[in-house]
Design a protein around this motif. Structure first.
Motif, PDB file in Angstrom:
ATOM      1  N   VAL A  33       0.866  -1.184   0.000  1.00  0.00           N
ATOM      2  CA  VAL A  33       0.000   0.000   0.000  1.00  0.00           C
ATOM      3  C   VAL A  33       0.900   1.231   0.000  1.00  0.00           C
ATOM      4  O   VAL A  33       1.755   1.377   0.871  1.00  0.00           O
ATOM      5  N   ALA A  34       0.688   2.117  -0.981  1.00  0.00           N
ATOM      6  CA  ALA A  34       1.505   3.332  -1.078  1.00  0.00           C
ATOM      7  C   ALA A  34       0.591   4.531  -1.282  1.00  0.00           C
ATOM      8  O   ALA A  34      -0.514   4.397  -1.805  1.00  0.00           O
ATOM      9  N   ARG A  35       1.083   5.701  -0.876  1.00  0.00           N
ATOM     10  CA  ARG A  35       0.280   6.900  -1.170  1.00  0.00           C
ATOM     11  C   ARG A  35       0.700   7.509  -2.505  1.00  0.00           C
ATOM     12  O   ARG A  35      -0.020   8.321  -3.069  1.00  0.00           O
ATOM     13  N   ASP A  36       1.880   7.114  -2.971  1.00  0.00           N
ATOM     14  CA  ASP A  36       2.437   7.701  -4.181  1.00  0.00           C
ATOM     15  C   ASP A  36       2.764   6.575  -5.165  1.00  0.00           C
ATOM     16  O   ASP A  36       3.532   5.672  -4.830  1.00  0.00           O
ATOM     17  N   LYS A  37       2.157   6.660  -6.360  1.00  0.00           N
ATOM     18  CA  LYS A  37       2.286   5.560  -7.330  1.00  0.00           C
ATOM     19  C   LYS A  37       3.750   5.312  -7.707  1.00  0.00           C
ATOM     20  O   LYS A  37       4.195   4.164  -7.742  1.00  0.00           O
ATOM     21  N   ALA A  38       4.491   6.396  -7.972  1.00  0.00           N
ATOM     22  CA  ALA A  38       5.884   6.227  -8.421  1.00  0.00           C
ATOM     23  C   ALA A  38       6.717   5.560  -7.321  1.00  0.00           C
ATOM     24  O   ALA A  38       7.525   4.664  -7.596  1.00  0.00           O
ATOM     25  N   ARG A  39       6.505   5.989  -6.072  1.00  0.00           N
ATOM     26  CA  ARG A  39       7.260   5.368  -4.971  1.00  0.00           C
ATOM     27  C   ARG A  39       6.843   3.903  -4.800  1.00  0.00           C
ATOM     28  O   ARG A  39       7.669   3.036  -4.507  1.00  0.00           O
ATOM     29  N   GLY A  40       5.560   3.643  -4.980  1.00  0.00           N
ATOM     30  CA  GLY A  40       5.065   2.259  -4.878  1.00  0.00           C
ATOM     31  C   GLY A  40       5.702   1.382  -5.956  1.00  0.00           C
ATOM     32  O   GLY A  40       6.170   0.273  -5.675  1.00  0.00           O
ATOM     33  N   GLU A  41       5.716   1.891  -7.179  1.00  0.00           N
ATOM     34  CA  GLU A  41       6.286   1.094  -8.279  1.00  0.00           C
ATOM     35  C   GLU A  41       7.792   0.883  -8.082  1.00  0.00           C
ATOM     36  O   GLU A  41       8.318  -0.192  -8.384  1.00  0.00           O
ATOM     37  N   ALA A  42       8.464   1.908  -7.551  1.00  0.00           N
ATOM     38  CA  ALA A  42       9.905   1.763  -7.294  1.00  0.00           C
ATOM     39  C   ALA A  42      10.145   0.662  -6.262  1.00  0.00           C
ATOM     40  O   ALA A  42      11.081  -0.137  -6.401  1.00  0.00           O
ATOM     41  N   THR A  43       9.297   0.586  -5.241  1.00  0.00           N
ATOM     42  CA  THR A  43       9.460  -0.470  -4.225  1.00  0.00           C
ATOM     43  C   THR A  43       9.127  -1.838  -4.811  1.00  0.00           C
ATOM     44  O   THR A  43       9.845  -2.813  -4.553  1.00  0.00           O
ATOM     45  N   LEU A  44       8.063  -1.901  -5.615  1.00  0.00           N
ATOM     46  CA  LEU A  44       7.706  -3.191  -6.242  1.00  0.00           C
ATOM     47  C   LEU A  44       8.900  -3.781  -6.977  1.00  0.00           C
ATOM     48  O   LEU A  44       9.145  -4.986  -6.913  1.00  0.00           O
ATOM     49  N   LYS A  45       9.643  -2.906  -7.658  1.00  0.00           N
ATOM     50  CA  LYS A  45      10.809  -3.376  -8.444  1.00  0.00           C
ATOM     51  C   LYS A  45      11.897  -3.966  -7.553  1.00  0.00           C
ATOM     52  O   LYS A  45      12.742  -4.714  -8.010  1.00  0.00           O
ATOM     53  N   ARG A  46      11.901  -3.571  -6.266  1.00  0.00           N
ATOM     54  CA  ARG A  46      12.942  -4.080  -5.356  1.00  0.00           C
ATOM     55  C   ARG A  46      12.577  -5.443  -4.768  1.00  0.00           C
ATOM     56  O   ARG A  46      13.409  -6.094  -4.125  1.00  0.00           O
ATOM     57  N   LEU A  47      11.311  -5.860  -4.937  1.00  0.00           N
ATOM     58  CA  LEU A  47      10.877  -7.123  -4.334  1.00  0.00           C
ATOM     59  C   LEU A  47      11.281  -8.299  -5.208  1.00  0.00           C
ATOM     60  O   LEU A  47      11.208  -8.196  -6.442  1.00  0.00           O
ATOM     61  N   LYS A  48      11.640  -9.379  -4.557  1.00  0.00           N
ATOM     62  CA  LYS A  48      12.025 -10.587  -5.303  1.00  0.00           C
ATOM     63  C   LYS A  48      10.894 -10.947  -6.266  1.00  0.00           C
ATOM     64  O   LYS A  48       9.743 -11.115  -5.840  1.00  0.00           O
ATOM     65  N   PRO A  49      11.185 -11.053  -7.569  1.00  0.00           N
ATOM     66  CA  PRO A  49      10.111 -11.304  -8.533  1.00  0.00           C
ATOM     67  C   PRO A  49       9.604 -12.740  -8.472  1.00  0.00           C
ATOM     68  O   PRO A  49      10.191 -13.582  -7.804  1.00  0.00           O
ATOM     69  N   GLY A  50       8.478 -12.959  -9.160  1.00  0.00           N
ATOM     70  CA  GLY A  50       7.971 -14.322  -9.304  1.00  0.00           C
ATOM     71  C   GLY A  50       6.746 -14.614  -8.460  1.00  0.00           C
ATOM     72  O   GLY A  50       6.170 -15.695  -8.560  1.00  0.00           O
ATOM     73  N   GLN A  51       6.324 -13.678  -7.622  1.00  0.00           N
ATOM     74  CA  GLN A  51       5.170 -13.959  -6.756  1.00  0.00           C
ATOM     75  C   GLN A  51       3.967 -13.054  -7.023  1.00  0.00           C
ATOM     76  O   GLN A  51       3.090 -12.942  -6.182  1.00  0.00           O
ATOM     77  N   ALA A  52       3.954 -12.355  -8.149  1.00  0.00           N
ATOM     78  CA  ALA A  52       2.820 -11.479  -8.508  1.00  0.00           C
ATOM     79  C   ALA A  52       2.448 -10.525  -7.383  1.00  0.00           C
ATOM     80  O   ALA A  52       1.290 -10.453  -6.953  1.00  0.00           O
ATOM     81  N   HIS A  53       3.435  -9.797  -6.876  1.00  0.00           N
ATOM     82  CA  HIS A  53       3.171  -8.778  -5.860  1.00  0.00           C
ATOM     83  C   HIS A  53       2.211  -7.746  -6.446  1.00  0.00           C
ATOM     84  O   HIS A  53       2.173  -7.540  -7.656  1.00  0.00           O
ATOM     85  N   SER A  54       1.458  -7.069  -5.587  1.00  0.00           N
ATOM     86  CA  SER A  54       0.537  -6.066  -6.125  1.00  0.00           C
ATOM     87  C   SER A  54       0.664  -4.752  -5.363  1.00  0.00           C
ATOM     88  O   SER A  54       1.209  -4.699  -4.251  1.00  0.00           O
ATOM     89  N   LEU A  55       0.151  -3.697  -5.988  1.00  0.00           N
ATOM     90  CA  LEU A  55       0.288  -2.342  -5.448  1.00  0.00           C
ATOM     91  C   LEU A  55      -1.074  -1.655  -5.418  1.00  0.00           C
ATOM     92  O   LEU A  55      -1.808  -1.686  -6.404  1.00  0.00           O
ATOM     93  N   TYR A  56      -1.403  -1.059  -4.283  1.00  0.00           N
ATOM     94  CA  TYR A  56      -2.625  -0.263  -4.140  1.00  0.00           C
ATOM     95  C   TYR A  56      -2.215   1.139  -3.699  1.00  0.00           C
ATOM     96  O   TYR A  56      -1.308   1.288  -2.885  1.00  0.00           O
ATOM     97  N   ILE A  57      -2.927   2.129  -4.213  1.00  0.00           N
ATOM     98  CA  ILE A  57      -2.615   3.515  -3.867  1.00  0.00           C
ATOM     99  C   ILE A  57      -3.720   4.068  -2.970  1.00  0.00           C
ATOM    100  O   ILE A  57      -4.909   3.999  -3.323  1.00  0.00           O
TER     101      ILE A  57
END
Ligand SMILES: NC(=O)c1ccc[n+]([C@@H]2O[C@H](COP(=O)([O-])OP(=O)(O)OC[C@H]3O[C@@H](n4cnc5c(N)ncnc54)[C@H](OP(=O)(O)O)[C@@H]3O)[C@@H](O)[C@H]2O)c1
Length: 277
Positions: A33-57
C-alpha cells in the motif's frame, strides 16, 4: 513464507520497505500500500520477482480512502496471512485529515483501525493469520485525553505522536482480546530509533534536528528485524496482545496496559469511523 500473502502499509520507505523486501525474499507475495504511485512502483521493483506482488494507492490519513482500500484488497485476496500496519508520521504543527481529525491521530491510529477492521474477515479465514502494528517507545509518558483526542486544546508534535503510538499498543491489546479463539494473533513493536525518512517532512525544529539525531540511530535493516520476526517466525505464532522490542516481549507503560482505555479507544474509533461515512 512461500504461498503466504502479506499486506503492508508504509512499505515504500524505511523499516516497512526493508520488511517488504525481506518477506518477499522469504517467498511471500506482498500486497503493497503506497500513497504515491511512483514510490510504490519503485518499491515493487525491489521485491524478489515471481510472486505477482501487487500495489494499491491510498492516502491512509483518509478514513474513506482506507475503507475503500480494504474493500479492494478483500475483494482481490481470498487469504491474508499477515497484515502489517506500519505507515506513520510526526507533524510539527497541527494539521487536519480529510475527515477533520488531527492528522497524526488519523494516520498513525485510525488507519490501523480501519484497515484492520476491513480485512478482518480475510484474516479470520486464513489459518494462523497475524496482525503486526508498528508502535514506538515514544508512547512512554503519554496518556490519552478522551476529552481532546484531536489535540484541539493544545498541540505539541512530540506529545501527539507519543499518544498515537500509545493508541497503537492499546489497539493491539483490544484487538487481541476480541480475536481470542479466532486463530488470529495481534502484536505490536518498537523498532528502535531508526535512520529512515521519518521526521524529514515534519516541519519545524524537529526536521532541522533529525539529520543530527539520526547519527545515533540504527539502520532500517535493524529496525525492521522485529517486524519480520513477528510476521514470519514460528516462535511467535501463538503469542498475542504483546509489545515487542528486539524480538522480545517487553512491558509497555502502565497507560499502555490499561484495558479500560483500550476498550474506550476502540469504541471511540468505531464512532469516528462511522461518522466519516
Ligand atoms: N524511525 C524511527 O526511529 C521510528 C521509531 C519508532 C517507531 N517508528 C514508526 O515506524 C513506522 C515507519 O516509519 P519509518 O521510520 O520507516 O519512516 P519513513 O521512512 O518516513 O516511512 C513512513 C512510511 O509511511 C508512509 N506514509 C506516510 N504518510 C502516509 C499516508 N498519508 N498514506 C499512506 N502512506 C503514508 C510513507 O510513504 P512515502 O514513502 O510516500 O513517504 C512511508 O512508506 C511509523 O509508524 C513510525 O511511527 C519509527
Amino acid at each position: 513464507m512461500n504461498g503466504k500473502v502479506v499486506v503492508i502499509t508504509g512499505g515504500t520507505s524505511g523499516i516497512g520497505q526493508v520488511a517488504a523486501e525481506a518477506l518477499a525474499a522469504q517467498g511471500a507475495r506482498v500486497v503493497l500500500v503506497a500513497r504515491d504511485k511512483a514510490r510504490g512502483e519503485a518499491t515493487l521493483k525491489r521485491l524478489k520477482p515471481g510472486q505477482a506482488h501487487s500495489l494499491y494507492i491510498a492516502d491512509l490519513a483518509s478514513i474513506g480512502a482506507t475503507r475503500a482500500l480494504a474493500a479492494q484488497i478483500a475483494a482481490a485476496e481470498p487469504r491474508i496471512d499477515v497484515l502489517i500496519n506500519n505507515a506513520g508520521a510526526l507533524f510539527n504543527s497541527r494539521r487536519l485529515s480529510p475527515d477533520g481529525l488531527e492528522l497524526t491521530f488519523a494516520l498513525n491510529h485510525m488507519a490501523y483501525f480501519v484497515l484492520t477492521e476491513g480485512l478482518l474477515d480475510r484474516l479470520k479465514a486464513t489459518p494462523g493469520a497475524r496482525v503486526v502494528s508498528t508502535a514506538s517507545r515514544a508512547h512512554q509518558g503519554s496518556r490519552l485525553d478522551f476529552e481532546d483526542l484531536q489535540a484541539a486544546k493544545s498541540y505539541s508534535g512530540f506529545e501527539v505522536y507519543g499518544r498515537s503510538k500509545l493508541a497503537n499498543i492499546l489497539f493491539t491489546r483490544e484487538l487481541a482480546r476480541r480475536l481470542a479463539g479466532s486463530g488470529v494473533v495481534a502484536n505490536c513493536l518498537h523498532p528502535g530509533f531508526v535512520a529512515t525518512r521519518f521526521g524529514d517532512q515534519s516541519g519545524g525544529m524537529l526536521q532541522r534536528l533529525m539529520p543530527l539525531a539520526k547519527l545515533m540511530a540504527v539502520t532500517p535493516k535493524a529496525g525492521a528485524d522485529t517486524i519480520i520476526h513477528l510476521a514470519s517466525s514460528p516462535e511467535v505464532e501463538s503469542q498475542t496482545g504483546l509489545y515487542f522490542y528486539k524480538r522480545m516481549p517487553v512491558a509497555p507503560s502502565a497507560e499502555a496496559q490499561d484495558d479500560a482505555a483500550a476498550a474506550r479507544l476502540w469504541a471511540e474509533s468505531e464512532r469516528l469511523a462511522a461518522q466519516a461515512g
